[in-house]
Design an enzyme around this catalytic site. Structure first.
Site, PDB file in Angstrom:
ATOM      1  N   TRP A 140      58.813  47.230  66.646  1.00  9.99           N
ATOM      2  CA  TRP A 140      59.587  47.782  65.541  1.00  9.99           C
ATOM      3  C   TRP A 140      58.809  48.943  64.925  1.00  9.99           C
ATOM      4  O   TRP A 140      58.666  49.967  65.637  1.00  9.99           O
ATOM      5  CB  TRP A 140      60.115  46.692  64.600  1.00  9.99           C
ATOM      6  CG  TRP A 140      59.149  45.801  63.883  1.00  9.99           C
ATOM      7  CD1 TRP A 140      58.854  45.817  62.541  1.00  9.99           C
ATOM      8  CD2 TRP A 140      58.408  44.701  64.434  1.00  9.99           C
ATOM      9  NE1 TRP A 140      57.959  44.818  62.253  1.00  9.99           N
ATOM     10  CE2 TRP A 140      57.663  44.122  63.372  1.00  9.99           C
ATOM     11  CE3 TRP A 140      58.255  44.164  65.704  1.00  9.99           C
ATOM     12  CZ2 TRP A 140      56.812  43.034  63.553  1.00  9.99           C
ATOM     13  CZ3 TRP A 140      57.407  43.078  65.883  1.00  9.99           C
ATOM     14  CH2 TRP A 140      56.711  42.532  64.819  1.00  9.99           C
ATOM     15  N   ASP A 141      58.260  48.855  63.718  1.00  6.62           N
ATOM     16  CA  ASP A 141      57.676  50.051  63.080  1.00  6.62           C
ATOM     17  C   ASP A 141      56.819  50.857  64.065  1.00  6.62           C
ATOM     18  O   ASP A 141      55.873  50.327  64.649  1.00  6.62           O
ATOM     19  CB  ASP A 141      56.792  49.646  61.899  1.00  6.62           C
ATOM     20  CG  ASP A 141      57.586  49.039  60.769  1.00  6.62           C
ATOM     21  OD1 ASP A 141      58.768  48.718  60.970  1.00  6.62           O
ATOM     22  OD2 ASP A 141      57.015  48.856  59.676  1.00  6.62           O
ATOM     23  N   ALA A 163      52.291  47.392  58.917  1.00  4.75           N
ATOM     24  CA  ALA A 163      52.318  48.828  59.209  1.00  4.75           C
ATOM     25  C   ALA A 163      51.232  49.637  58.498  1.00  4.75           C
ATOM     26  O   ALA A 163      50.640  49.204  57.498  1.00  4.75           O
ATOM     27  CB  ALA A 163      53.684  49.401  58.865  1.00  4.75           C
ATOM     28  N   ARG A 217      51.868  47.448  50.722  1.00  2.00           N
ATOM     29  CA  ARG A 217      51.572  47.670  52.140  1.00  2.00           C
ATOM     30  C   ARG A 217      51.859  49.113  52.566  1.00  2.00           C
ATOM     31  O   ARG A 217      52.262  49.946  51.792  1.00  2.00           O
ATOM     32  CB  ARG A 217      52.404  46.711  52.987  1.00  2.00           C
ATOM     33  CG  ARG A 217      53.903  46.744  52.714  1.00  2.00           C
ATOM     34  CD  ARG A 217      54.621  45.726  53.603  1.00  2.00           C
ATOM     35  NE  ARG A 217      56.062  45.755  53.450  1.00  2.00           N
ATOM     36  CZ  ARG A 217      56.765  44.895  52.722  1.00  2.00           C
ATOM     37  NH1 ARG A 217      56.154  43.946  52.042  1.00  2.00           N
ATOM     38  NH2 ARG A 217      58.079  44.988  52.649  1.00  2.00           N
ATOM     39  N   ASP A 218      51.681  49.351  53.856  1.00  2.00           N
ATOM     40  CA  ASP A 218      52.104  50.564  54.562  1.00  2.00           C
ATOM     41  C   ASP A 218      51.344  51.825  54.132  1.00  2.00           C
ATOM     42  O   ASP A 218      51.941  52.825  53.693  1.00  2.00           O
ATOM     43  CB  ASP A 218      53.629  50.790  54.398  1.00  2.00           C
ATOM     44  CG  ASP A 218      54.459  49.613  54.895  1.00  2.00           C
ATOM     45  OD1 ASP A 218      53.883  48.733  55.563  1.00  2.00           O
ATOM     46  OD2 ASP A 218      55.667  49.575  54.616  1.00  2.00           O
ATOM     47  N   GLU A 269      59.678  51.348  51.373  1.00  2.00           N
ATOM     48  CA  GLU A 269      58.691  51.017  52.386  1.00  2.00           C
ATOM     49  C   GLU A 269      58.220  52.267  53.137  1.00  2.00           C
ATOM     50  O   GLU A 269      58.902  53.284  53.187  1.00  2.00           O
ATOM     51  CB  GLU A 269      59.305  50.055  53.405  1.00  2.00           C
ATOM     52  CG  GLU A 269      59.902  48.808  52.776  1.00  2.00           C
ATOM     53  CD  GLU A 269      60.236  47.751  53.810  1.00  2.00           C
ATOM     54  OE1 GLU A 269      59.453  46.804  53.918  1.00  2.00           O
ATOM     55  OE2 GLU A 269      61.249  47.873  54.512  1.00  2.00           O
TER      56      GLU A 269
HETATM   57  C1  FRU Z   1      59.208  47.917  57.671  1.00  2.00           C
HETATM   58  C2  FRU Z   1      58.289  46.785  57.320  1.00  2.00           C
HETATM   59  C3  FRU Z   1      56.988  47.308  56.751  1.00  2.00           C
HETATM   60  C4  FRU Z   1      56.028  46.203  57.050  1.00  2.00           C
HETATM   61  C5  FRU Z   1      56.538  45.666  58.365  1.00  2.00           C
HETATM   62  C6  FRU Z   1      56.451  44.192  58.537  1.00  2.00           C
HETATM   63  O1  FRU Z   1      60.023  47.656  58.770  1.00  2.00           O
HETATM   64  O2  FRU Z   1      58.903  45.894  56.425  1.00  2.00           O
HETATM   65  O3  FRU Z   1      57.071  47.602  55.381  1.00  2.00           O
HETATM   66  O4  FRU Z   1      54.730  46.701  57.120  1.00  2.00           O
HETATM   67  O5  FRU Z   1      57.891  46.055  58.466  1.00  2.00           O
HETATM   68  O6  FRU Z   1      56.928  43.760  59.771  1.00  2.00           O
END
Ligand code: FRU
Length: 424
Positions: A52-53, A139, A209-210, A294
């Site tokens: 995903w990310d 992420a 996060r992120d 996010e």
């Molecule tokens: C975005 C997210 C990020 C996080 C990750 C967790 O898709 O929610 O904010 O770091 O996915 O899986």
């Protein structure tokens, strides 16, 4: 406050507000801000893992960077379990939806490489098992530091807690591919403080996060964006005139929107290596509007600061809504004031007929937007879906002043380099 003034030569900024009035301007399905339909016949990157990310390798100025002609991306990744009894339903079929929905709990950082900026080959895990201090590797951003191939991976170490961390390693290339070496010592940088940024103790649904570090093109200093929520006990936030904005008669009722408190956080480095950080007040808050902003990131263009962040339909507050996708804000200087792009903030959202087709968009400085496929309906009613866990088609947008326009669509996972670094 006094300290900040002494250090930075000016008083701390006021966060800009994404107001309920701004969000009322969000229009799902406006073709200029809607991602083209993703076909249910998409190819998958891997049958072994979900991704995903997606985090393209870049430099501190935000440029997507290849090394010795190899493009590199990092992805949040989790094994697929088609044969695991835990994910076999009562009819003997693999419950891929449940497997996919559980992925966040076992997210790990992987890397991929490519000669073409697409058709990614799996490199493997960035950190060996046991290196990261928590269960989940969430992420962040991989930064190519120099021609020696040193890479700082900033990411989020989650469960227990949520800590912004970094780990240093090196990218090594051969004729045949790319490997990541090192990445053995994770350095915790900071956690939510409860004064500017909400802590887990204040709200079990908090977000912190992120990390997205960058060098400010104007003052040359090292900063970092991150996702947060505004500090304070859950339910204690006030959605007042400022958060509501200029709404038409009949739109004053804010319902339970005090529970939605997203913000885009910013920190400044005290050193050149980015090992020592000081959190500053948020750049942007969405109290009463949305609970998650996010993966915040910047595009620096035409002397302006374009701030992008991803958000969901389900995280909007009572009385406002919008599609899953990427939202944007623009300012003339780093600390704002920021105004929502396109009036509303919406830059690229999913169409209402396929509301979960993509997510986790990253707008690159060349106007290309990468995201992953979440789920795409396979029948008219939308009850049957195909789970993605793979790269979505890249979309091209044009950014002009305070407006953006969807202008192009490219191949799945197309992330071309903006510059190539020859390693020494
Ligand atoms: C975005 C997210 C990020 C996080 C990750 C967790 O898709 O929610 O904010 O770091 O996915 O899986």
């Amino acid at each position: 406050m006094k300290n900040n003034t002494e250090k930075f030569g000016k008083p701390p900024h006021q966060p800009s507000l994404w107001t309920r009035a701004d969000a009322l301007k969000v229009h799902t399905d406006d073709p200029t801000t809607t991602q083209p339909l993703v076909s249910a016949n998409f190819p998958v990157l891997s049958n072994e893992v979900f991704i995903w990310d997606t985090m393209p390798l870049r430099d501190m100025d935000g440029n997507i960077t290849s090394v010795d002609g190899w493009s590199v991306i990092f992805t949040l990744t989790a094994d697929r379990h088609p044969n695991d009894p835990e994910y076999i339903d009562e009819n003997g079929n693999y419950d891929i939806t449940r497997d996919w929905n559980d992925r966040h709990g076992r997210a790990k950082m992987y890397y991929w490489f490519s000669r073409t900026g697409k058709d990614w080959e799996l490199g493997g895990r960035v950190m060996a098992e046991g290196v990261s201090p928590t269960v989940r590797e969430w992420a962040g951003t991989p930064i190519l530091l120099n021609e020696q191939g040193e890479v700082d991976l900033y990411y989020t170490a989650v469960t227990p807690g949520a800590t912004i961390v970094k780990v240093r390693g090196r990218v090594v290339t051969t004729e045949h591919g790319v490997s990541m070496v090192g990445f053995e010592k994770v350095k915790p940088l900071f956690e939510a403080d409860g004064k500017m940024y909400q802590t887990e103790a204040q709200n079990p649904f908090w977000g912190f996060r992120d990390p997205w570090p960058f060098r400010d093109p104007n003052d040359g200093k090292l900063y970092m964006l991150f996702e947060g929520n505004v500090a304070g006990e859950r339910g204690s936030h006030n959605v007042g005139e400022a958060e509501i904005g200029d709404v038409p008669p009949g739109y004053e009722d804010v319902g339970n929107s005090r529970f939605q408190t997203a913000c885009v956080g910013i920190a400044v480095a005290r050193d050149e290596d980015g090992d020592d950080w000081e959190m500053l007040p948020p750049l942007l808050t969405a109290v009463g509007v949305n609970d998650q902003t996010e993966r915040p990131h910047f595009v620096f263009q035409d002397g302006k600061y374009y701030l992008f962040t991803i958000s969901h339909t389900f995280t909007y507050a009572d009385g406002v809504t919008g599609p899953d996708g990427v939202y944007g804000f623009v300012a003339d200087s780093l600390f704002g004031p920021y105004v929502p792009l396109n009036g509303s903030g919406l830059v690229l959202g999913n169409p209402s007929s396929q509301p979960f087709q993509t997510y986790s968009h990253c707008v690159m400085p060349n106007g290309l937007v990468t995201s992953f496929i979440d789920s795409v309906p396979t029948d008219e009613s939308g009850t049957q879906i195909r789970i993605g866990g793979t790269e979505a088609p890249t979309v091209g947008i044009r950014i002009k002043g305070q407006q953006t326009f969807v202008v192009a669509e490219y191949d799945y996972g197309y992330i071309p380099p903006m510059l190539d670094v020859t390693l020494k």
